[in-house]
Design an enzyme around this catalytic site. Structure first.
Site, PDB file in Angstrom:
ATOM      1  N   SER A 129    -127.169  43.707  28.941  1.00 28.81           N
ATOM      2  CA  SER A 129    -128.388  43.303  28.238  1.00 28.81           C
ATOM      3  C   SER A 129    -128.520  44.057  26.916  1.00 28.81           C
ATOM      4  O   SER A 129    -127.644  43.961  26.081  1.00 28.81           O
ATOM      5  CB  SER A 129    -129.605  43.490  29.143  1.00 28.81           C
ATOM      6  OG  SER A 129    -129.588  42.531  30.176  1.00 28.81           O
TER       7      SER A 129
ATOM      8  N   LYS B 287    -155.617  33.879  24.192  1.00 29.83           N
ATOM      9  CA  LYS B 287    -155.800  35.299  23.911  1.00 29.83           C
ATOM     10  C   LYS B 287    -155.664  36.135  25.179  1.00 29.83           C
ATOM     11  O   LYS B 287    -155.152  37.250  25.140  1.00 29.83           O
ATOM     12  CB  LYS B 287    -157.177  35.539  23.273  1.00 29.83           C
ATOM     13  CG  LYS B 287    -157.420  36.982  22.857  1.00 29.83           C
ATOM     14  CD  LYS B 287    -156.373  37.438  21.846  1.00 29.83           C
ATOM     15  CE  LYS B 287    -156.606  38.869  21.411  1.00 29.83           C
ATOM     16  NZ  LYS B 287    -155.537  39.345  20.506  1.00 29.83           N
TER      17      LYS B 287
END
Length: 312
Positions: free
Chosen positions: A124, A176
């Site tokens: 990764s 949000k």
């Protein structure tokens, strides 16, 4: 009279202890000054002599890698540094940290050669920081690749409901408060987060394409998140060859046409010495020493946001 005599003896003992500790403090101060001066002199000597540098990236890569980036940039600016051995033994970590290290290695590799020596795992973000190198070595058993990005959204709203806790969340817009631990992820929130993941993944693929000079379609085919052994990674082009750190060093020396006995300096961030920790332990006790050890020595990793990490 006996009491006064005992008090006098006790005072003399205290004075002797104070003198002893003052002498110890002065000795430590003098040794510290001498060490700093000697280290500075050796550092100046090293800067005037051609050498290679080695940087170890071990463990989880945090979001704040500014110290490691500075080490790389300083080595790049040092004219006596002729190349770098990057030793990677990391399962990955924060995408932001991997990106910053990748860019720093890229800057270095554009002007001076870099060789990577992979340890047990370089996956990764650990693979991300390796791809700009001129050549990548790994062991047969190294786990590498695992090209991909993860973003987790824990949801404990079900647990809160079972214990009778309700939380009202006021937001300025429907996205949000996404993701939220106290509310299930909405379809719009899932779509938004998946878009971010895909964008980060595209960036990761682009780094591999540029660093390994591979076709983007091939990288996407290989980059489904799975790890590869060192042998598999050689066959699919993710690394160059099987070898140890010594093999990587020898390749860098031959590639750069440098003398075989050239010095190698390990890049490290300065930390208080062990004798200081021991001294504090004897002065303040083990509990306080442990506290200071946590503050001074422990590396706290910040993994906020998206992560690129392999975890079995």
């Amino acid at each position: 009279m006996q009491l006064e005599s005992d008090l006098l003896l006790e005072r003399q003992k205290i004075r002797r202890k104070l003198v002893l500790w003052r002498c110890i403090a002065c000795t430590i101060f003098i040794v510290s000054i001498v060490t700093i001066i000697a280290g500075s002199s050796l550092s100046k000597m090293g800067r005037n002599t051609d050498h290679l540098v080695k940087l170890k990236i071990e463990g989880i890569i945090g979001s704040d890698v500014s110290k490691q980036v500075k080490l790389i940039d300083d080595a790049l600016a040092d004219k006596s540094v002729k190349g770098m051995i990057l030793c990677v033994n990391s399962p990955g970590g924060a995408v932001t940290g991997g990106e910053q290290l990748h860019d720093a290695v890229t800057r270095f590799a554009k002007k001076k050669p870099v060789v990577v020596s992979m340890g047990g795992v370089a996956a990764s973000a650990g693979y991300m920081i390796s791809v700009p190198a001129n050549r990548i070595f790994a062991l047969n058993s190294t786990l590498t690749g695992s090209i991909g990005v993860i973003m987790q959204a824990p949801d404990i709203s079900g647990l809160l409901g079972k214990v009778g806790i309700n939380v009202d969340q006021l937001v300025s817009g429907p996205l949000k408060g996404q993701p939220s631990m106290i509310k299930p992820l909405s379809p719009q929130g899932r779509e938004m987060l998946q878009g971010l993941i895909e964008n980060f993944y595209d960036q990761f693929v682009g780094m591999v394409v540029e660093g390994r000079h591979m076709d983007a379609a091939k990288v996407r085919e290989l980059g489904d998140g799975r790890p590869y052994s060192g042998q598999q990674a050689v066959k699919n082009g993710l690394i160059d060859q099987i070898g140890t750190e010594k093999d990587a060093k020898n390749w860098l020396i031959q590639y750069s046409k440098l003398p075989s006995d050239i010095n190698i300096t390990e890049l490290k961030n300065k930390k208080p010495s062990k004798w200081f920790s021991k001294f504090v332990g004897e002065m303040l006790g083990d509990s306080m020493n442990g506290f200071i050890h946590q503050i001074v020595y422990k590396d706290h990793e910040n993994l906020d946001g998206a992560i690129a990490i392999w975890n079995p």
